[in-house]
Design a protein around this motif. Structure first.
Motif, PDB file in Angstrom:
ATOM      1  N   LYS A   1       0.832  -1.208   0.000  1.00  0.00           N
ATOM      2  CA  LYS A   1       0.000   0.000   0.000  1.00  0.00           C
ATOM      3  C   LYS A   1       0.870   1.263   0.000  1.00  0.00           C
ATOM      4  CE  LYS A   1      -3.889   2.004   2.614  1.00  0.00           C
ATOM      5  NZ  LYS A   1      -3.878   3.090   1.651  1.00  0.00           N
ATOM      6  N   HIS A   2       1.918   1.248   0.812  1.00  0.00           N
ATOM      7  CA  HIS A   2       2.829   2.398   0.839  1.00  0.00           C
ATOM      8  C   HIS A   2       3.431   2.656  -0.545  1.00  0.00           C
ATOM      9  CE1 HIS A   2       6.086   5.092   2.131  1.00  0.00           C
ATOM     10  NE2 HIS A   2       6.830   4.396   1.300  1.00  0.00           N
ATOM     11  N   LEU A   3       3.917   1.601  -1.186  1.00  0.00           N
ATOM     12  CA  LEU A   3       4.557   1.764  -2.502  1.00  0.00           C
ATOM     13  C   LEU A   3       3.567   2.316  -3.523  1.00  0.00           C
ATOM     14  CD1 LEU A   3       6.702  -1.519  -2.615  1.00  0.00           C
ATOM     15  CD2 LEU A   3       7.579   0.818  -2.378  1.00  0.00           C
ATOM     16  N   ALA A   4       2.308   1.837  -3.453  1.00  0.00           N
ATOM     17  CA  ALA A   4       1.294   2.300  -4.407  1.00  0.00           C
ATOM     18  C   ALA A   4       0.896   3.744  -4.123  1.00  0.00           C
ATOM     19  CB  ALA A   4       0.070   1.390  -4.350  1.00  0.00           C
ATOM     20  N   ASP A   5       0.619   4.045  -2.852  1.00  0.00           N
ATOM     21  CA  ASP A   5       0.073   5.365  -2.507  1.00  0.00           C
ATOM     22  C   ASP A   5       1.126   6.455  -2.547  1.00  0.00           C
ATOM     23  OD1 ASP A   5      -2.209   3.991  -2.115  1.00  0.00           O
ATOM     24  OD2 ASP A   5      -2.241   4.159   0.077  1.00  0.00           O
ATOM     25  N   ARG A   6       2.331   6.154  -2.133  1.00  0.00           N
ATOM     26  CA  ARG A   6       3.344   7.189  -1.946  1.00  0.00           C
ATOM     27  C   ARG A   6       4.403   7.207  -3.035  1.00  0.00           C
ATOM     28  NH1 ARG A   6       3.071   8.763   3.459  1.00  0.00           N
ATOM     29  NH2 ARG A   6       4.385  10.499   2.798  1.00  0.00           N
ATOM     30  N   CYS A   7       4.596   6.087  -3.724  1.00  0.00           N
ATOM     31  CA  CYS A   7       5.721   5.999  -4.664  1.00  0.00           C
ATOM     32  C   CYS A   7       5.296   5.684  -6.098  1.00  0.00           C
ATOM     33  CB  CYS A   7       6.705   4.924  -4.211  1.00  0.00           C
ATOM     34  SG  CYS A   7       7.144   5.003  -2.484  1.00  0.00           S
ATOM     35  N   ASN A   8       3.987   5.484  -6.307  1.00  0.00           N
ATOM     36  CA  ASN A   8       3.509   5.195  -7.664  1.00  0.00           C
ATOM     37  C   ASN A   8       4.114   3.901  -8.215  1.00  0.00           C
ATOM     38  OD1 ASN A   8       1.791   6.016  -9.668  1.00  0.00           O
ATOM     39  ND2 ASN A   8       3.397   7.061 -10.824  1.00  0.00           N
ATOM     40  N   ILE A   9       4.346   2.959  -7.297  1.00  0.00           N
ATOM     41  CA  ILE A   9       4.954   1.677  -7.679  1.00  0.00           C
ATOM     42  C   ILE A   9       3.964   0.560  -7.340  1.00  0.00           C
ATOM     43  CG2 ILE A   9       6.746   0.000  -7.059  1.00  0.00           C
ATOM     44  CD1 ILE A   9       8.594   2.407  -6.466  1.00  0.00           C
ATOM     45  N   VAL A  10       3.730  -0.316  -8.312  1.00  0.00           N
ATOM     46  CA  VAL A  10       2.785  -1.417  -8.071  1.00  0.00           C
ATOM     47  C   VAL A  10       3.542  -2.736  -7.960  1.00  0.00           C
ATOM     48  CG1 VAL A  10       0.612  -2.465  -8.780  1.00  0.00           C
ATOM     49  CG2 VAL A  10       1.183  -0.176  -9.568  1.00  0.00           C
ATOM     50  N   VAL A  11       3.553  -3.294  -6.751  1.00  0.00           N
ATOM     51  CA  VAL A  11       4.011  -4.667  -6.561  1.00  0.00           C
ATOM     52  C   VAL A  11       2.767  -5.485  -6.233  1.00  0.00           C
ATOM     53  CG1 VAL A  11       6.316  -3.977  -5.794  1.00  0.00           C
ATOM     54  CG2 VAL A  11       4.514  -4.344  -4.096  1.00  0.00           C
ATOM     55  N   ALA A  12       2.914  -6.812  -6.192  1.00  0.00           N
ATOM     56  CA  ALA A  12       1.717  -7.651  -6.075  1.00  0.00           C
ATOM     57  C   ALA A  12       1.466  -8.081  -4.634  1.00  0.00           C
ATOM     58  CB  ALA A  12       1.861  -8.878  -6.962  1.00  0.00           C
ATOM     59  N   PRO A  13       0.287  -7.757  -4.123  1.00  0.00           N
ATOM     60  CA  PRO A  13      -0.085  -8.262  -2.800  1.00  0.00           C
ATOM     61  C   PRO A  13      -0.479  -9.735  -2.915  1.00  0.00           C
ATOM     62  CG  PRO A  13      -1.943  -7.094  -3.760  1.00  0.00           C
ATOM     63  CD  PRO A  13      -0.803  -7.000  -4.759  1.00  0.00           C
ATOM     64  N   ASN A  14      -0.545 -10.409  -1.787  1.00  0.00           N
ATOM     65  CA  ASN A  14      -1.129 -11.746  -1.767  1.00  0.00           C
ATOM     66  C   ASN A  14      -2.506 -11.665  -1.145  1.00  0.00           C
ATOM     67  OD1 ASN A  14       1.655 -12.627  -2.427  1.00  0.00           O
ATOM     68  ND2 ASN A  14       0.799 -14.628  -2.006  1.00  0.00           N
ATOM     69  N   GLY A  15      -3.282 -12.707  -1.375  1.00  0.00           N
ATOM     70  CA  GLY A  15      -4.623 -12.723  -0.795  1.00  0.00           C
ATOM     71  C   GLY A  15      -4.709 -13.762   0.301  1.00  0.00           C
ATOM     72  N   GLY A  16      -5.852 -13.825   0.910  1.00  0.00           N
ATOM     73  CA  GLY A  16      -6.159 -14.871   1.884  1.00  0.00           C
ATOM     74  C   GLY A  16      -5.179 -14.904   3.035  1.00  0.00           C
TER      75      GLY A  16
END
Ligand code: PLP
Length: 357
Positions: free
Chosen positions: A307-322
């Motif tokens: 979330k930090h990378l997406a919100d603050r750095c414009n970087i998308v890495v992949a979260p896991n689910g479950g």
């Protein structure tokens, strides 16, 4: 908001090279003609070469995401008379289990965690099986299975070998001949670095012999193979993605597959050598070149970092689910990566953890 200009490190979609994006910007051409037929025939030949497919192998080109091709392979190659061993080491293994159940194919589910099946002896528990289904790279956990060992096991036990190679094709080695693979499932939006929507099943002669009558109209492989002889598909194909595939396969042919694999390894090694400075560990001992799965060692939730990378750095890495949501996140090395591009992520994580190098 979705920002198409984000730095993208997800295992699908992946960063596409400019020459692929240029093709995507053009008018979609008509396809029931000789030009398109020749393009599709050449794609088939180049794909079979890349996969070291046995002589007489064919390709079914499907307009579907990868799961569509997984389901199509099960529907066309297995029946209610089969008993399939499914290697279930994560979300994609579970998907094969669900597909088999959906089509009343009996399943021996081999649940596995953190192992790569270099030792196949646990599979001896499933005597009387007729097929084995495996995701060569279980993308939810970053585990690359030992496909030589599994291939030998299939040969010794006369199992139809169905492999989902979607998230390791052209970044890691796979060889249909040496690994006794009968059906190899690949898709456009992973290592091939094209948009999603096109998936392919490479079929060995043994698999082609197994094509029975499936209850599906759209996914009937017989029709794809018959029309494919003249470079066509039974229904409107993903025309633009096929043109992109053709350009990509010609590029790999020029540069060689080994170069492509070496490049992915180089990017993966470059990223991984920076990891020890962060409170992050490698989640898997058997990682492919395609991707790195990371786990926080300081008790922080993995989803926080995503979330930090997406919100603050414009970087998308992949979260896991479950259950793995807090434990794991993933960084893809597939596609048009450069060390400069990877530096953006490394710098962001250095900054996040207060690391100066
Ligand atoms: C991405 C992926 C798929 C395909 O998923 P879709 O969302 O249907 O495209 C299948 N298997 C593996 C191992 C994958 O990584």
């Amino acid at each position: 908001m979705i920002n198409p200009e984000s730095y993208i490190f997800t295992p699908g979609p992946v960063k596409m090279p400019p020459y692929i994006m240029e093709i995507g910007a053009r008018q979609t051409p008509y396809f029931r003609n000789e030009f398109f037929s020749n393009t599709l025939l050449e794609c088939e030949k180049l794909l079979l070469d890349l996969a070291s497919a046995p002589i007489g192998s064919r390709v079914a080109f499907l307009t579907a995401s990868g799961t569509g091709a997984m389901e199509a392979a099960v529907m066309n190659l297995l029946s209610t008379n089969d008993k399939a061993i499914v290697i279930n080491g994560g979300g994609f293994g579970q998907r094969f289990v669900d597909i088999c159940k959906c089509h009343d194919v009996a399943v021996h589910e081999h649940k596995i965690d953190g192992k790569n099946l270099a030792d196949t002896s646990p599979l001896d528990a499933y005597a009387g099986s007729t097929a084995l289904l495996v995701n060569a790279h279980e993308t939810t956990k970053g585990i690359l299975y030992d496909m030589d060992a599994i291939g030998n096991y299939c040969r010794e036990n006369k199992l139809l070998h169905i492999v989902d190679a979607i998230s390791m094709f052209v970044t890691d080695d796979i060889n249909m001949r040496n690994q006794h693979i009968d059906a190899l499932i690949i898709s456009s939006h992973k290592g091939l670095a094209l948009p999603p929507g096109l998936s392919m099943v490479l079929l060995s002669p043994r698999a082609i012999d197994r094509i029975g009558h499936t209850k599906s109209l759209y996914f009937n492989f017989s029709n794809y193979l018959e029309d494919g002889l003249r470079g066509q598909t039974p229904f409107t194909p993903a025309v633009t993605i096929l043109l992109q595939l053709h350009a990509r396969l010609k590029q790999i042919e020029r540069d060689t597959l080994q170069h492509e694999i070496d490049k992915a390894k180089c990017i993966a090694d470059y990223f991984r050598k920076h990891v020890s400075a962060w409170p992050l560990g490698l989640y898997s001992r058997f990682m492919p070149n395609a991707m790195t799965a990371l786990t926080p060692t300081n008790g922080e939730s993995a989803s926080n970092i995503v979330k930090h990378l997406a919100d603050r750095c414009n970087i998308v890495v992949a979260p896991n689910g479950g259950a793995l949501q807090d434990i794991v996140f993933r960084v893809s090395h597939m596609g048009d990566m450069t060390t400069n591009y990877v530096d953006v992520l490394i710098d962001a994580l250095d900054h996040y953890y207060g690391v100066t190098r």
